[in-house]
Motif scaffolding. Structure first.
Motif, short mmCIF file in Angstrom:
data_model
loop_
_atom_site.label_atom_id
_atom_site.label_comp_id
_atom_site.label_asym_id
_atom_site.label_seq_id
_atom_site.Cartn_x
_atom_site.Cartn_y
_atom_site.Cartn_z
N PHE A 43 -1.59 1.85 31.88
CA PHE A 43 -2.05 1.37 30.59
C PHE A 43 -2.85 2.43 29.84
CE2 PHE A 43 -1.86 -2.57 33.24
CZ PHE A 43 -0.73 -3.10 32.63
N ALA A 44 -3.59 3.25 30.54
CA ALA A 44 -4.38 4.27 29.86
C ALA A 44 -3.48 5.25 29.10
CB ALA A 44 -5.23 5.02 30.89
N LYS A 45 -2.44 5.73 29.77
CA LYS A 45 -1.53 6.66 29.10
C LYS A 45 -0.76 5.95 27.99
CE LYS A 45 0.54 9.79 31.46
NZ LYS A 45 1.42 10.53 32.38
N ALA A 46 -0.31 4.72 28.24
CA ALA A 46 0.44 3.99 27.22
C ALA A 46 -0.41 3.76 25.97
CB ALA A 46 0.92 2.65 27.78
N ARG A 47 -1.68 3.36 26.19
CA ARG A 47 -2.55 3.12 25.04
C ARG A 47 -2.87 4.43 24.30
NH1 ARG A 47 -5.83 -1.09 23.70
NH2 ARG A 47 -5.44 -2.09 25.72
N ALA A 48 -3.09 5.49 25.04
CA ALA A 48 -3.43 6.76 24.40
C ALA A 48 -2.27 7.25 23.54
CB ALA A 48 -3.78 7.79 25.46
N ARG A 49 -1.04 7.20 24.07
CA ARG A 49 0.11 7.66 23.29
C ARG A 49 0.38 6.75 22.10
NH1 ARG A 49 -1.34 10.98 25.93
NH2 ARG A 49 -0.24 12.32 27.41
N ALA A 50 0.23 5.45 22.28
CA ALA A 50 0.46 4.53 21.17
C ALA A 50 -0.56 4.73 20.07
CB ALA A 50 0.45 3.09 21.68
N GLU A 51 -1.82 4.97 20.44
CA GLU A 51 -2.84 5.20 19.43
C GLU A 51 -2.61 6.51 18.69
OE1 GLU A 51 -6.58 4.87 21.37
OE2 GLU A 51 -6.54 2.67 21.47
N GLU A 52 -2.12 7.53 19.41
CA GLU A 52 -1.77 8.77 18.73
C GLU A 52 -0.66 8.53 17.71
OE1 GLU A 52 -0.89 11.97 21.36
OE2 GLU A 52 -2.61 11.59 22.65
N ALA A 53 0.32 7.73 18.11
CA ALA A 53 1.41 7.42 17.17
C ALA A 53 0.89 6.64 15.97
CB ALA A 53 2.50 6.62 17.90
N ALA A 54 -0.08 5.73 16.20
CA ALA A 54 -0.65 4.97 15.09
C ALA A 54 -1.39 5.88 14.13
CB ALA A 54 -1.58 3.89 15.63
N ARG A 55 -2.08 6.88 14.65
CA ARG A 55 -2.77 7.81 13.76
C ARG A 55 -1.80 8.68 12.98
NH1 ARG A 55 -5.87 8.18 18.64
NH2 ARG A 55 -7.94 7.21 18.39
N MET A 56 -0.65 8.95 13.56
CA MET A 56 0.33 9.82 12.91
C MET A 56 1.18 9.05 11.91
SD MET A 56 3.07 12.33 14.77
CE MET A 56 1.72 13.05 15.72
N ASP A 57 1.67 7.88 12.29
CA ASP A 57 2.54 7.08 11.41
C ASP A 57 2.36 5.62 11.77
OD1 ASP A 57 4.40 6.10 9.71
OD2 ASP A 57 6.15 6.93 10.74
N ALA A 58 1.44 4.95 11.07
CA ALA A 58 1.14 3.55 11.36
C ALA A 58 2.23 2.67 10.76
CB ALA A 58 -0.22 3.17 10.79
N ARG A 59 3.12 2.18 11.62
CA ARG A 59 4.17 1.28 11.17
C ARG A 59 4.37 0.15 12.16
NH1 ARG A 59 8.99 3.83 13.59
NH2 ARG A 59 8.64 6.06 13.93
N GLU A 60 5.30 -0.71 11.87
CA GLU A 60 5.44 -1.98 12.59
C GLU A 60 5.63 -1.78 14.09
OE1 GLU A 60 8.22 -5.99 12.23
OE2 GLU A 60 8.91 -4.09 11.42
N ARG A 61 6.54 -0.89 14.46
CA ARG A 61 6.85 -0.73 15.88
C ARG A 61 5.64 -0.27 16.67
NH1 ARG A 61 10.84 3.94 18.24
NH2 ARG A 61 10.65 3.42 20.46
#
Length: 522
Positions: free
Chosen positions: A345-363
């Protein structure tokens, strides 16, 4: 210009000749019927030239008188022809402007001045005038007449195709277009219509052959022809994938050579290689395409290339793929999804949050909601991410002419246009999110949440219970009928949204009197 030059050369030649005779004096004697005629050479040459000129003048006058009736007839015929072409030109301009009355009038005048069998433009003007006036039966008759003449066959077929399309007779329109394309593949309208018809009926071989003819005839530029041929080869490969994996592989690989960024071709080629148990080749093709066009379909096919891989193996493959395109949203998302499958979960959350900072979209927000559900089970946080997903911009999809498809298609189902599908955000969702409101994007959405608190384990909960029981036993003896009540802990966890549960009977800032004495169950 040539006549002027010839005249100048003639004068120069005569002058040179007379000068040559003048430098060489002499006399000429002629005895004819007892008469002696003597003259110099210069005079004799002048007399000869005068006689020649007189003969030529007489011959011209006689010829003019002899041919004068024909010349007069030709003059009046040319004048009549000029008037006819003037009427024809005026009629065509009127037809183009939509002036049916003037076009019909000029058509009648041109037919009276010109012969239709010698000037096919008369039929063209009459057909256009009939179309403008709404006499479509007459127009089709004239177009059919033009289609039977080799000189106007192409124009007649185009008119018949337009009339059939207007009436909705698609089969007749297809036949006219195919006839024109077979006889003249350089006609853009016929080639395009025939190509679309063959694609709609999945006649990929005929479509590829027609496309090659268009390329030879220079109807399409080389980049356009390569792109369309790659699309046709990909469509054929998808059709061959189940029954002929080797043929599908060859078609898809050829398509990738023509268009390296064609994601469907890469996916089909990889699937064909996987059916042959050639994971290395499949991975190589997907990696090359990922460097050019990172796409979710490429990532999913690459991560799940080997059917027997564990979740950890899939995570390693996802990280390898992400290393080829660092700082990319799709790379971060595929790693986050694979890490979620491994419960990292730590890696999953970290990568997802990086993606949110880069391009916050629905997926991105939906993935964060899945991570929240699996890691903490905090429904408040899950609902928060779901709300962000509702307000966020939509994800790119396969779209063509306003039609959204779950998978790529070679032809638009709306217009029949080849290579119409594009991977992009739908047009109707570019202006804003689905739900009205301010969207918290990137860091703002992440910082709005409190940090994730680690849930208490069963051992910690049991220790708290034992401590409470010891405290109660030292204070007063415990009766069997009296339940064990646990005091409120020194530090209570405040609700996620900063207010009590949504209970109509509980107002904010108020709680029932016995709420503090409620049993704390573990």
């Amino acid at each position: 210009m040539i006549r002027t030059l010839f005249f100048i050369l003639t004068v120069l030649a005569l002058g040179f000749g007379f000068a040559w005779l003048a430098e060489r004096p002499g006399s000429l004697s002629i005895l004819w019927q007892g008469q002696l005629i003597e003259m110099s050479l210069t005079v004799a040459a002048t007399v000869v030239l005068a006689i020649i000129a007189a003969v030529m003048l007489i011959w011209w006058i006689v010829r003019l008188l002899w041919t004068s009736p024909h010349s007069a007839r030709r003059f009046f015929r040319a004048r009549k022809r000029d008037r006819g072409y003037q009427a024809l030109s005026t009629g065509l301009i009127a037809a183009g402007a939509g002036n049916a009355l003037l076009a019909h009038k000029m058509s009648s005048r041109a037919r009276g001045l010109l012969r239709a069998e010698q000037e096919p433009l008369i039929l063209v003007l009459e057909a256009q005038a009939a179309v403008i006036e709404g006499r479509h039966d007459e127009a089709r008759r004239l177009y059919q007449q033009m289609a039977e003449d080799p000189e106007t066959r192409e124009l007649g077929l185009h008119g018949l195709y337009a009339e059939a399309s207007r009436l909705g007779a698609h089969e007749a329109a297809r036949q006219y277009a195919e006839t024109a394309a077979e006889q003249a593949p350089y006609l853009p309208w016929a080639a395009k219509a025939t190509l679309e018809y063959r694609c709609q009926s999945s006649q990929w071989e005929d479509a590829i052959r027609l496309l090659d003819q268009q390329r030879v005839a220079h109807v399409l530029t080389r980049p356009e022809a390569d792109r369309l041929k790659a699309v046709l080869l990909t469509a054929r490969a998808e059709e061959q994938l189940e029954g002929d994996p080797a043929g599908a592989r060859d078609s898809a690989v050829h398509a990738l050579k023509l268009a390296k960024d064609l994601v469907p071709a890469a996916v089909v080629a990889a699937k064909a290689y996987l059916r042959e148990d050639n994971v290395r080749k499949a991975s190589s093709i997907l990696e090359q395409t990922w460097k050019v066009a990172p796409h979710p379909d490429v990532a999913r096919t690459y991560v799940r290339a080997r059917g027997g891989d564990s979740a950890v193996d899939r995570l390693k493959r996802a990280e390898r793929l992400a290393s080829l395109r660092p700082n990319n949203v799709e790379s971060l998302l595929i790693v986050a999804e694979a890490a979620l499958d491994t419960q990292d979960f730590a890696k999953a959350r970290a990568r997802a949050e990086e993606a949110a900072r880069m391009d916050a979209r629905e997926r991105v927000y939906l993935l964060l909601a899945d991570i929240e559900e699996a890691e903490t089970g905090d429904q408040g946080r899950v609902r928060y991410w779901m709300a962000q997903a509702l307000r966020a911009p939509r994800d790119p999809v396969w779209i063509a002419d306003g039609h959204i498809s779950e998978k790529w298609l070679p032809v638009s189902p709306v217009t029949g246009r080849l290579d119409a599908f594009e991977w992009k955000v739908p047009f109707d969702q570019l202006e804003g999110p689905v739900e009205e409101g301010v969207v918290s994007r990137g860091d703002a959405a992440i910082n709005a949440l409190p940090p994730v608190k680690k849930a208490q384990s069963s051992t910690e909960k049991r220790a708290v219970v034992e401590q409470v029981e010891k405290t109660d036993a030292s204070a007063s003896p415990k009766t069997p009928a009296e339940p064990v009540r646990t005091p409120e802990p020194a530090e209570t966890t405040s609700p996620f949204f900063g207010h009590p549960p949504d209970d109509p009977g509980v107002r904010e800032g108020q709680r029932p009197a016995d709420d503090k004495n409620r049993l704390r169950l573990f």
